[in-house]
Design a protein around this motif. Structure first.
Motif, mmCIF file in Angstrom:
data_model
loop_
_atom_site.group_PDB
_atom_site.id
_atom_site.type_symbol
_atom_site.label_atom_id
_atom_site.label_comp_id
_atom_site.label_asym_id
_atom_site.label_seq_id
_atom_site.Cartn_x
_atom_site.Cartn_y
_atom_site.Cartn_z
ATOM 1 N N ARG A 509 0.834 -1.207 0.000
ATOM 2 C CA ARG A 509 0.000 0.000 0.000
ATOM 3 C C ARG A 509 0.871 1.261 0.000
ATOM 4 N N ALA A 510 1.938 1.263 0.764
ATOM 5 C CA ALA A 510 2.822 2.433 0.780
ATOM 6 C C ALA A 510 3.465 2.661 -0.586
ATOM 7 N N ARG A 511 3.853 1.604 -1.262
ATOM 8 C CA ARG A 511 4.458 1.749 -2.588
ATOM 9 C C ARG A 511 3.450 2.257 -3.605
ATOM 10 N N ALA A 512 2.228 1.746 -3.559
ATOM 11 C CA ALA A 512 1.208 2.189 -4.505
ATOM 12 C C ALA A 512 0.865 3.662 -4.302
ATOM 13 N N LEU A 513 0.770 4.111 -3.052
ATOM 14 C CA LEU A 513 0.464 5.518 -2.785
ATOM 15 C C LEU A 513 1.594 6.439 -3.217
ATOM 16 N N GLU A 514 2.788 5.925 -3.302
ATOM 17 C CA GLU A 514 3.931 6.747 -3.701
ATOM 18 C C GLU A 514 4.073 6.861 -5.215
ATOM 19 N N LEU A 515 3.747 5.808 -5.946
ATOM 20 C CA LEU A 515 4.077 5.764 -7.368
ATOM 21 C C LEU A 515 2.877 5.793 -8.305
ATOM 22 N N PHE A 516 1.735 5.283 -7.897
ATOM 23 C CA PHE A 516 0.668 5.003 -8.860
ATOM 24 C C PHE A 516 -0.603 5.799 -8.591
ATOM 25 N N THR A 517 -0.509 6.980 -8.082
ATOM 26 C CA THR A 517 -1.678 7.817 -7.839
ATOM 27 C C THR A 517 -1.910 8.772 -9.010
ATOM 28 N N VAL A 518 -3.116 9.322 -9.059
ATOM 29 C CA VAL A 518 -3.448 10.291 -10.100
ATOM 30 C C VAL A 518 -2.630 11.560 -9.927
ATOM 31 N N GLU A 519 -2.345 11.947 -8.709
ATOM 32 C CA GLU A 519 -1.613 13.188 -8.449
ATOM 33 C C GLU A 519 -0.206 13.151 -9.044
ATOM 34 N N GLN A 520 0.496 12.040 -8.887
ATOM 35 C CA GLN A 520 1.851 11.979 -9.449
ATOM 36 C C GLN A 520 1.816 11.951 -10.964
ATOM 37 N N ASN A 521 0.788 11.350 -11.549
ATOM 38 C CA ASN A 521 0.665 11.336 -13.003
ATOM 39 C C ASN A 521 0.400 12.735 -13.547
ATOM 40 N N LEU A 522 -0.488 13.478 -12.899
ATOM 41 C CA LEU A 522 -0.786 14.837 -13.347
ATOM 42 C C LEU A 522 0.409 15.758 -13.169
ATOM 43 N N ALA A 523 1.128 15.616 -12.076
ATOM 44 C CA ALA A 523 2.308 16.450 -11.857
ATOM 45 C C ALA A 523 3.369 16.196 -12.920
ATOM 46 N N ALA A 524 3.511 14.929 -13.331
ATOM 47 C CA ALA A 524 4.504 14.613 -14.358
ATOM 48 C C ALA A 524 4.137 15.245 -15.693
ATOM 49 N N PHE A 525 2.890 15.141 -16.113
ATOM 50 C CA PHE A 525 2.497 15.706 -17.413
ATOM 51 C C PHE A 525 2.399 17.224 -17.366
ATOM 52 N N ARG A 526 2.120 17.788 -16.216
ATOM 53 C CA ARG A 526 2.134 19.246 -16.117
ATOM 54 C C ARG A 526 3.546 19.781 -16.386
ATOM 55 N N GLY A 527 4.539 19.127 -15.833
ATOM 56 C CA GLY A 527 5.917 19.544 -16.100
ATOM 57 C C GLY A 527 6.363 19.253 -17.517
#
Length: 697
Positions: A509-527
């Motif tokens: 669960r800790a790994r999934a919350l770190e890598l596979f959330t919508v927030e990290q995906n949006l932050a990557a494409f915003r940059g």
């Protein structure tokens, strides 16, 4: 900025791949404006309608990749296309258009049929440039003439394919292609190239966006490829699966085509992927497994950026939080019992439920109280429905109904259930119904069900396929595919150790919350969006003027007026010499003299022969301390000093030419004089002039 989102069989339709991912991307970036360019795959998909679009979507353009005539060859027969080709708009080609079509399609067919030489790096062979020239040539012809639908299904196309397949250097499988194989390949090629005939390539459609973002490769990326060529719009390609890999998997599962057609289609998909990766400004694979496939197709590692697909973690929050709380207290976290295994997904042959059932038979021998709950529905198609019936029959054969007493109803330890009932209303409850989640697939891309189980805080046992190892990262057990014995041993090991299950579930669960959330995906494409626009800005004249044609203030950034590409660092200026060209000794220790000083200096030295003194150089002064000033060597010691062509002196080794009438006598010969005047000091001018004249005579 305005983003052109390119989809193939997905968003904004209610069904299809990447639908949820595209919707989250559009809703999560409200500062951008999106134009959707969607390709539909079937009439059934169009009948399902669209999802509700957010306000960020300003325009939607759709086009079908299907026609009612698919499966039939059109264009030959009464129309006589050997002498007359027609386009999708039923407009005849002239002689020049026929010649252009033949030239460009011959280049494309030759690149597809002929492989690159052995040892050539992917994307660097001669076929890459040939395929790109043919593809873009056909695109320009389709843009001018209105389409290529019937031209690509003509008899001329088949004849060109036949000549290319029989050429020297083609493989044995391609050379064995017959006329039916070439007809089938021509039909598939026409379907794949239908985006070339769309009316999206003008200043009001794809030419009006600042960035094209293709949600997949293949047909979805073709409009972005042409937008880059026609308007200079940068292209961003996101792939969660590679079309070439999908073609290989479809060929392995069984297709109606023979080996020659499959070989030609694989070569075409490989060439198309190479061209897309070569022209894209950036490629974002969904995982490392896809990244390796892209590099195999010729993608530049410097242009790749791995971005994991984001998933909504809040859907599984209650189950995951309960697992963390109960696991910390040392209590059981399984709602369906400590010996329950759970499988969630679409039922199809690639999931290999047959191996899972045989593995569970081994688990029952070690843990008689174990249960297996299978949640899912069959995938679309008759093959998936037949596979579900086969699995149900095998489960009934391996695990007959068992009754706990003489007056109780028998119950099978294996159940096939669907999500949505009163007991299991959603996915989170399905994952929470057991203590161990099992994945038994033989083919997998990005394991979505595995990530969902990690969000729920469940320990997992999965097969080593696709991106499973990358997603798990040490928080679960991984076994080889098609190995029921290894799968059973891993399940028994976790069922016997509840503390280990709790530790692995919390780490997952800790790994999934770190890598596979919508927030990290949006932050990557915003940059990524900002990075691409800063490096490859699109400059249009229409954006710099208003409706009346007057220039808009601040429409052009100041950086656009710099010479060259203003995003790249400027080269350092060349090192200047001393002030005023002051002399200094070069590295060799010898002073550098201008070549022009050689002839003049030797001429003056000859005129002053015997004087014993060196004259000064004309036009040069002296520096302080009596030191002579010479010409300074330039920054590059071995290069000559540049001079104007008109002032270029003659060679230093040649004497300075003089007029013949003014040429003096040799200074080494004495002038003869009369003997009577040899001791006389004062000579009359007439006598000297007469003597010189006589001597000259």
């Amino acid at each position: 900025m305005r983003i052109g989102l390119l989809t193939d069989g997905g968003y904004p339709y209610a069904t299809g791949e990447s639908r949820l991912w595209c919707d989250r991307l559009v809703r999560g970036l409200p500062q951008h404006e999106f134009d959707l360019f969607a390709l539909s795959r079937s009439a059934h998909q169009e009948a399902q309608g669209w999802v509700q679009l957010p306000y960020q979507v300003s325009r939607v353009r759709t086009a079908p990749l299907w026609t009612p005539e698919d499966g039939t060859l059109r264009g030959s027969g009464e129309r006589g296309l050997l002498a007359r080709l027609v386009t999708g708009g039923e407009r005849s080609y002239g002689r020049r258009e026929r010649k252009r079509f033949t030239e460009h399609f011959t280049a494309l067919a030759t690149a597809v049929c002929t492989p690159d030489p052995a040892g050539t790096a992917p994307g660097e062979g001669p076929g890459t440039e040939l395929f790109g020239a043919g593809l873009h040539g056909l695109a320009e012809l389709a843009r001018e003439r209105g389409g290529l639908h019937l031209a690509l299904r003509s008899e001329t196309t088949v004849r060109i394919l036949e000549a290319a397949s029989r050429a020297h250097g083609t493989g044995r499988t391609v050379q064995s292609a017959g006329v039916p194989d070439l007809l089938a390949f021509a039909a598939e090629l026409e379907r794949a190239l239908r985006p070339l005939s769309l009316d999206w390539y003008d200043q009001e459609s794809l030419g009006a966006v600042d960035l094209c973002h293709a949600a997949s490769g293949g047909a979805a990326a073709l409009p972005g490829l042409l937008a880059k060529r026609f308007f200079g719009v940068p292209l961003l390609v996101t792939e969660h699966g590679v079309p070439l890999r999908a073609h290989y998997l479809a060929a392995a599962s069984g297709t109606p085509y023979g080996a020659p057609v499959r070989a030609l289609l694989a070569a075409f998909h490989g060439r198309l992927a190479t061209e897309i990766y070569r022209q894209a400004a950036l490629v974002t694979p969904g995982n490392t497994h896809v990244r390796r496939w892209q590099q195999r197709c010729g993608a530049d590692p410097a242009k790749q950026r791995t971005v994991y697909p984001g998933m909504a973690a809040e859907r599984f929050g209650p189950v995951g939080e309960d697992a963390e709380r109960l696991g910390a207290a040392g209590e059981a976290v399984e709602a369906g019992g400590p010996d329950t295994l759970v499988w969630v997904g679409r039922i199809e042959p690639a999931k290999d439920l047959m191996a899972l059932l045989h593995a569970f038979a081994e688990v029952r021998r070690a843990r008689p109280a174990a249960r297996l709950r299978i949640f899912g529905a069959p995938a679309e198609g008759d093959e998936a429905t037949a596979y579900l019936a086969h699995c149900t029959a095998l489960a009934a054969q391996l695990f007959p109904d068992e009754a706990t007493g003489a007056h109780t109803e028998g119950r099978s330890p294996v159940t096939f259930e669907e999500i949505g009932g009163p007991e299991i209303p959603g996915l989170a409850e399905a994952y929470g119904a057991g203590g161990v989640v099992v994945l038994s697939s033989t083919v997998e891309g990005f394991p979505v069900s595995l990530v969902e189980a990690m969000f729920c805080g469940r320990a997992t046992v999965s097969t080593d396929v696709g991106a499973v190892v990358e997603v798990i990262g040490g928080t679960g057990l991984v076994v080889p595919p098609r190995n029921p014995k290894a799968l059973a041993d891993a399940c028994v090991a976790l069922l016997r150790d509840p503390e280990r299950r709790a530790r692995l579930g919390a780490a997952a669960r800790a790994r999934a919350l770190e890598l596979f959330t919508v927030e990290q995906n949006l932050a990557a494409f915003r940059g990524i969006y900002l990075e691409l626009m800063s490096h490859t800005p699109v400059r249009r004249e229409a954006d710099a003027v208003d409706a009346h044609g007057d220039p808009l203030p601040f429409a052009t950034p100041p950086e656009a007026r710099l010479l060259g590409h203003w995003t790249q660092p400027a080269s350092p200026p060349p090192a200047a010499g001393g002030p005023g060209g002051c002399c200094r000794r070069p590295r060799s220790g010898r002073r550098f003299r201008s070549p022009a000083a050689g002839p003049a200096r030797r001429a003056r030295a000859g005129a002053r022969a015997g004087a014993g003194a060196r004259g000064r150089l004309r036009g040069r002064g002296r520096t302080g301390g009596g030191r002579r000033c010479v010409t300074t060597r330039p920054s590059t010691p071995r290069l000559p000093v540049p001079r104007p062509a008109a002032r270029r002196p003659s060679s230093p080794r040649l004497p300075v030419p003089r007029p013949a009438a003014r040429r003096p006598s040799s200074p080494r010969l004495p002038v003869p004089r009369p003997a009577a005047d040899r001791h006389s000091r004062a000579r009359p001018p007439t006598t000297r002039r007469f003597t010189i004249t006589e001597t000259a005579r």
